[in-house]
Design an enzyme around this catalytic site. Structure first.
Site, PDB file in Angstrom:
ATOM      1  N   ARG A   1       0.831  -1.217   0.000  1.00 33.80           N
ATOM      2  CA  ARG A   1       0.000   0.000   0.000  1.00 33.80           C
ATOM      3  C   ARG A   1       0.863   1.264   0.000  1.00 33.80           C
ATOM      4  O   ARG A   1       0.496   2.262  -0.632  1.00 33.80           O
ATOM      5  CB  ARG A   1      -0.937  -0.027   1.219  1.00 33.80           C
ATOM      6  CG  ARG A   1      -1.783   1.218   1.345  1.00 33.80           C
ATOM      7  CD  ARG A   1      -2.857   1.032   2.405  1.00 33.80           C
ATOM      8  NE  ARG A   1      -3.472   2.277   2.805  1.00 33.80           N
ATOM      9  CZ  ARG A   1      -4.245   2.416   3.892  1.00 33.80           C
ATOM     10  NH1 ARG A   1      -4.487   1.360   4.659  1.00 33.80           N
ATOM     11  NH2 ARG A   1      -4.778   3.574   4.198  1.00 33.80           N
TER      12      ARG A   1
ATOM     13  N   ASN B 142     -10.448  -4.906  -0.034  1.00 34.88           N
ATOM     14  CA  ASN B 142     -10.561  -3.775  -0.962  1.00 34.88           C
ATOM     15  C   ASN B 142      -9.772  -4.001  -2.241  1.00 34.88           C
ATOM     16  O   ASN B 142      -8.818  -4.775  -2.238  1.00 34.88           O
ATOM     17  CB  ASN B 142     -10.023  -2.519  -0.257  1.00 34.88           C
ATOM     18  CG  ASN B 142     -11.111  -1.819   0.535  1.00 34.88           C
ATOM     19  OD1 ASN B 142     -12.240  -1.722   0.085  1.00 34.88           O
ATOM     20  ND2 ASN B 142     -10.743  -1.323   1.705  1.00 34.88           N
TER      21      ASN B 142
ATOM     22  N   CYS C 158     -18.619  -2.685   3.566  1.00 34.63           N
ATOM     23  CA  CYS C 158     -17.813  -1.506   3.874  1.00 34.63           C
ATOM     24  C   CYS C 158     -18.370  -0.865   5.131  1.00 34.63           C
ATOM     25  O   CYS C 158     -19.576  -0.900   5.374  1.00 34.63           O
ATOM     26  CB  CYS C 158     -17.884  -0.524   2.708  1.00 34.63           C
ATOM     27  SG  CYS C 158     -16.980   0.999   3.034  1.00 34.63           S
TER      28      CYS C 158
ATOM     29  N   HIS D  19     -17.348   2.997  -1.958  1.00 37.31           N
ATOM     30  CA  HIS D  19     -16.559   4.223  -1.810  1.00 37.31           C
ATOM     31  C   HIS D  19     -16.964   5.278  -2.843  1.00 37.31           C
ATOM     32  O   HIS D  19     -16.188   6.185  -3.157  1.00 37.31           O
ATOM     33  CB  HIS D  19     -15.043   3.942  -1.865  1.00 37.31           C
ATOM     34  CG  HIS D  19     -14.551   3.169  -0.678  1.00 37.31           C
ATOM     35  ND1 HIS D  19     -13.218   2.888  -0.459  1.00 37.31           N
ATOM     36  CD2 HIS D  19     -15.206   2.607   0.376  1.00 37.31           C
ATOM     37  CE1 HIS D  19     -13.087   2.199   0.663  1.00 37.31           C
ATOM     38  NE2 HIS D  19     -14.289   2.006   1.192  1.00 37.31           N
TER      39      HIS D  19
ATOM     40  N   TYR E 143     -15.585   9.667   0.506  1.00 39.08           N
ATOM     41  CA  TYR E 143     -14.624   9.368  -0.565  1.00 39.08           C
ATOM     42  C   TYR E 143     -14.879  10.226  -1.808  1.00 39.08           C
ATOM     43  O   TYR E 143     -13.993  10.368  -2.655  1.00 39.08           O
ATOM     44  CB  TYR E 143     -14.669   7.884  -0.946  1.00 39.08           C
ATOM     45  CG  TYR E 143     -13.872   7.000  -0.018  1.00 39.08           C
ATOM     46  CD1 TYR E 143     -12.502   6.817  -0.197  1.00 39.08           C
ATOM     47  CD2 TYR E 143     -14.470   6.347   1.054  1.00 39.08           C
ATOM     48  CE1 TYR E 143     -11.765   6.016   0.655  1.00 39.08           C
ATOM     49  CE2 TYR E 143     -13.736   5.536   1.912  1.00 39.08           C
ATOM     50  CZ  TYR E 143     -12.381   5.373   1.709  1.00 39.08           C
ATOM     51  OH  TYR E 143     -11.643   4.589   2.555  1.00 39.08           O
TER      52      TYR E 143
HETATM   53  P1  NAD Z   1      -3.155  -6.240   6.577  1.00 36.82           P
HETATM   54  O1  NAD Z   1      -2.066  -5.596   5.834  1.00 36.82           O
HETATM   55  O2  NAD Z   1      -3.022  -6.429   8.033  1.00 36.82           O
HETATM   56  O3  NAD Z   1      -3.464  -7.653   5.888  1.00 36.82           O
HETATM   57  C1  NAD Z   1      -4.307  -8.586   6.508  1.00 36.82           C
HETATM   58  C2  NAD Z   1      -3.702  -9.956   6.412  1.00 36.82           C
HETATM   59  O4  NAD Z   1      -3.861 -10.490   5.096  1.00 36.82           O
HETATM   60  C3  NAD Z   1      -2.206 -10.001   6.696  1.00 36.82           C
HETATM   61  O5  NAD Z   1      -1.947 -10.712   7.874  1.00 36.82           O
HETATM   62  C4  NAD Z   1      -1.640 -10.667   5.454  1.00 36.82           C
HETATM   63  O6  NAD Z   1      -0.541 -11.513   5.706  1.00 36.82           O
HETATM   64  C5  NAD Z   1      -2.830 -11.413   4.927  1.00 36.82           C
HETATM   65  N1  NAD Z   1      -2.720 -11.897   3.544  1.00 36.82           N
HETATM   66  C6  NAD Z   1      -2.063 -11.364   2.502  1.00 36.82           C
HETATM   67  N2  NAD Z   1      -2.210 -12.127   1.403  1.00 36.82           N
HETATM   68  C7  NAD Z   1      -2.986 -13.182   1.759  1.00 36.82           C
HETATM   69  C8  NAD Z   1      -3.494 -14.308   1.065  1.00 36.82           C
HETATM   70  N3  NAD Z   1      -3.219 -14.541  -0.214  1.00 36.82           N
HETATM   71  N4  NAD Z   1      -4.265 -15.196   1.756  1.00 36.82           N
HETATM   72  C9  NAD Z   1      -4.528 -15.007   3.060  1.00 36.82           C
HETATM   73  N5  NAD Z   1      -4.071 -13.950   3.766  1.00 36.82           N
HETATM   74  C10 NAD Z   1      -3.314 -13.044   3.121  1.00 36.82           C
HETATM   75  O7  NAD Z   1      -4.508  -5.482   6.227  1.00 36.82           O
HETATM   76  P2  NAD Z   1      -5.496  -4.574   7.047  1.00 36.82           P
HETATM   77  O8  NAD Z   1      -4.985  -3.202   7.039  1.00 36.82           O
HETATM   78  O9  NAD Z   1      -5.852  -5.194   8.327  1.00 36.82           O
HETATM   79  O10 NAD Z   1      -6.752  -4.647   6.080  1.00 36.82           O
HETATM   80  C11 NAD Z   1      -7.230  -5.898   5.659  1.00 36.82           C
HETATM   81  C12 NAD Z   1      -8.033  -5.809   4.400  1.00 36.82           C
HETATM   82  O11 NAD Z   1      -9.357  -5.385   4.685  1.00 36.82           O
HETATM   83  C13 NAD Z   1      -7.509  -4.846   3.343  1.00 36.82           C
HETATM   84  O12 NAD Z   1      -7.746  -5.363   2.048  1.00 36.82           O
HETATM   85  C14 NAD Z   1      -8.340  -3.615   3.577  1.00 36.82           C
HETATM   86  O13 NAD Z   1      -8.432  -2.811   2.437  1.00 36.82           O
HETATM   87  C15 NAD Z   1      -9.656  -4.225   3.938  1.00 36.82           C
HETATM   88  N6  NAD Z   1     -10.571  -3.393   4.732  1.00 36.82           N
HETATM   89  C16 NAD Z   1     -11.753  -3.130   4.164  1.00 36.82           C
HETATM   90  C17 NAD Z   1     -12.693  -2.393   4.832  1.00 36.82           C
HETATM   91  C18 NAD Z   1     -13.959  -2.091   4.118  1.00 36.82           C
HETATM   92  O14 NAD Z   1     -14.599  -1.094   4.390  1.00 36.82           O
HETATM   93  N7  NAD Z   1     -14.355  -2.916   3.157  1.00 36.82           N
HETATM   94  C19 NAD Z   1     -12.436  -1.925   6.125  1.00 36.82           C
HETATM   95  C20 NAD Z   1     -11.208  -2.235   6.690  1.00 36.82           C
HETATM   96  C21 NAD Z   1     -10.276  -2.982   5.985  1.00 36.82           C
HETATM   97  C1  G6P Z   2     -12.410   2.981   5.637  1.00 36.75           C
HETATM   98  C2  G6P Z   2     -12.802   2.214   4.429  1.00 36.75           C
HETATM   99  C3  G6P Z   2     -12.023   0.967   4.270  1.00 36.75           C
HETATM  100  C4  G6P Z   2     -10.559   1.259   4.283  1.00 36.75           C
HETATM  101  C5  G6P Z   2     -10.206   1.956   5.572  1.00 36.75           C
HETATM  102  C6  G6P Z   2      -8.762   2.427   5.573  1.00 36.75           C
HETATM  103  O1  G6P Z   2     -12.905   4.274   5.466  1.00 36.75           O
HETATM  104  O2  G6P Z   2     -14.157   1.922   4.408  1.00 36.75           O
HETATM  105  O3  G6P Z   2     -12.427   0.352   3.082  1.00 36.75           O
HETATM  106  O4  G6P Z   2      -9.816   0.078   4.170  1.00 36.75           O
HETATM  107  O5  G6P Z   2     -11.014   3.068   5.806  1.00 36.75           O
HETATM  108  O6  G6P Z   2      -8.371   2.721   6.873  1.00 36.75           O
HETATM  109  P1  G6P Z   2      -6.841   2.798   7.269  1.00 36.75           P
HETATM  110  O7  G6P Z   2      -6.830   3.030   8.727  1.00 36.75           O
HETATM  111  O8  G6P Z   2      -6.222   1.503   6.843  1.00 36.75           O
HETATM  112  O9  G6P Z   2      -6.283   3.939   6.480  1.00 36.75           O
HETATM  113 MN    MN Z   3     -14.650   0.594   2.754  1.00 39.85          MN
END
Ligand code: NAD
Ligand code: G6P
Ligand code: MN
Length: 432
Positions: free
Chosen positions: A93, A147, A169, A199, A252
């Site tokens: 990222r 995401n 989300c 978003h 967003y």
């Molecule tokens: P992170 O960097 O901690 O990653 C989470 C885990 O995924 C890590 O432990 C990593 O090793 C693992 N990983 C990587 N590739 C993998 C694979 N092929 N199979 C299984 N595990 C794998 O991430 P984070 O900051 O905790 O965020 C996690 C995810 O959730 C991101 O994609 C983020 O964008 C998403 N997210 C989405 C929302 C939303 O609103 N939809 C909210 C929060 C986070």
């Molecule tokens: C939220 C979104 C998520 C995104 C996160 C990022 O607003 O809905 O999709 O992954 O923010 O938060 P962070 O703390 O990782 O910047």
């Molecule tokens: Mn989101």
């Protein structure tokens, strides 16, 4: 009893998920929870998995948390598979954000060149997960958070041919929590209608007498009473423009309605405190220090610094609603089916839906004014090109997606950013 498998289990958000399940245990009796990660995330998963087990042990419920690096060990018999993985972790990222910014364009987790590359890295992985699910848990629901949630979910339907999927989300959850108080109402007195893309959605609000109160929400926002997710810089929309939209945009939309200001702000951070991913790495390190404490058995306050706060409300409520067939109103990504007549029926949209055993039934929102219809159709078609490029690895298609994306100027600088990102992420892009 329900079996949950969480892919990307090493995420620092996992304690929030566990908290959400504990809160809803009477409606959703979980038997076992499996965390799945990859070698790169092994240490994180071991720390947060032990923390998750302590949370369950401190609750009245007996639930075992299993951990594995082999998702094929976890998937058999799963009822719900939740996905929250980040291919390449936060270091990837950082590149998504910094490389575009170094060329003077916005790079963001889900927007612009960075967001498109997150899709390129993620879509092949989600499709391979779907292939395993077809074989090992063909009746399971896939609850996707990974995401860019909209594009990843759409790829599952379009290319994985898997319909038991919803994309989630936390942004709509946050809006529905913050806004009622800001206009002096209780959430139970309001009816929300969301529509758009992940978003990139708008919403309208009504009271229970049926009067529209969207204007009051817009005014409360302009008066500084509505905040928004922690990760998005709080620049204010231009009041005249916001009022003309006639709907409340999600935060967003700032990247599109205020591109110039948001870019300037991002460049300032890039040159001083670092991009959001660099800041988040710090928060993540602090969180994992806390999670290592063998006495910590509840979600720490510090997790609220992350933008995804409340995501478990969306996840756990969706799962409980499918399981209990409750037909609850939830905002999620699902097939359009006419909810937004400005888009084809088969594409994925993020909309108000009623969720029960048969999945999500999207609520009709109706056509948009050309001013917003233009954005909606452009963004959806950009997403479709991103997904196609992610699946085929076709360079020309990737360039077309870049050219369509409003945050990437067309021409040779955009091409250079594409080329540099392809090199930077080579390890995670076998399809290109
Ligand atoms: P992170 O960097 O901690 O990653 C989470 C885990 O995924 C890590 O432990 C990593 O090793 C693992 N990983 C990587 N590739 C993998 C694979 N092929 N199979 C299984 N595990 C794998 O991430 P984070 O900051 O905790 O965020 C996690 C995810 O959730 C991101 O994609 C983020 O964008 C998403 N997210 C989405 C929302 C939303 O609103 N939809 C909210 C929060 C986070
Ligand atoms: C939220 C979104 C998520 C995104 C996160 C990022 O607003 O809905 O999709 O992954 O923010 O938060 P962070 O703390 O990782 O910047
Ligand atoms: Mn989101």
């Amino acid at each position: 009893p329900v079996k949950i498998v969480t892919i990307g289990g090493g995420s620092s958000y996992t304690p929030e998920l566990v908290e959400g399940f504990i809160k809803r245990y009477d409606r959703l009796p979980i038997r076992e929870m499996w965390l799945v990660d990859v070698e790169e995330g092994r240490e994180k998963m071991e720390i947060v998995g032990a923390m998750a087990q302590r949370m369950w042990d401190a609750s009245p419920y007996k639930v075992k948390v299993h951990m594995t690096l082999d998702r094929r060990e976890a998937l058999p018999g799963a009822d719900f598979v939740t996905t929250q993985f980040r291919v390449g972790l936060l270091n990837a990222r950082v590149k998504d954000e910094r490389i575009p910014l170094s060329y003077g364009m916005l790079g963001q987790e889900t927007n612009g060149a960075g967001g498109m590359f997150k899709a390129f890295r993620t879509i092949p992985v989600i499709l391979s997960i779907v292939e395993d699910m077809k074989e090992l848990c063909p009746d399971a629901w896939l609850i996707n958070f990974t995401n860019p949630s909209g594009m990843v979910t759409e790829s599952v339907m379009r290319y994985g041919h898997w319909d038991k999927v919803v994309g989630l989300c936390n942004v709509p959850v946050g809006a529905m929590l913050d806004e009622p108080g800001a206009i002096g109402r209780d959430a139970s007195e309001l009816v929300y209608r969301f529509a758009g893309l992940n978003h990139f959605h708008w919403h309208r609000v009504f009271d229970i007498q049926g009067h529209e109160v969207t204007d009051q929400v817009v005014d409360a926002y302009l008066a500084g009473k509505v905040s928004g997710p922690a990760n998005i810089p709080g620049l204010e929309f231009i009041p005249e423009q916001l009022k003309a939209v006639g709907m409340m945009p999600c935060m967003y939309h700032r990247y599109y309605y205020l591109q110039e200001e948001m870019l300037r702000h991002a460049i300032e951070e890039y040159n001083t405190i670092g991009t959001r991913a660099q800041q988040v790495k710090q928060t993540e390190a602090e969180l994992f220090e806390l999670y290592k404490d063998p006495n910590l058995n509840y979600k720490p306050e510090q997790l609220a610094k992350r933008g995804g706060a409340h995501y478990s409300d969306a996840a756990c409520e969706t799962i409980a609603s499918i399981y209990g067939n409750t037909n609850t109103h939830i905002v999620l990504t699902t097939r359009n089916n006419g909810a937004l007549p400005d888009l084809p029926p088969e594409v994925a949209v993020e909309v108000s839906a009623y969720v029960g055993a048969a999945g999500a039934q999207a609520v009709a929102f109706g056509p948009l004014h050309p001013a917003q219809r233009g954005w909606l159709q452009l963004m959806k078609n950009m997403e479709l090109c991103v997904e196609e490029a992610a699946v085929t690895g076709d360079y020309g298609m990737a360039l077309q997606a870049f050219t369509l994306n409003p945050l990437v100027p067309s021409g040779k600088t955009g091409k250079r950013v594409l080329d540099e990102l392809l090199i930077a992420h080579k390890k995670y892009l076998p399809q290109f």
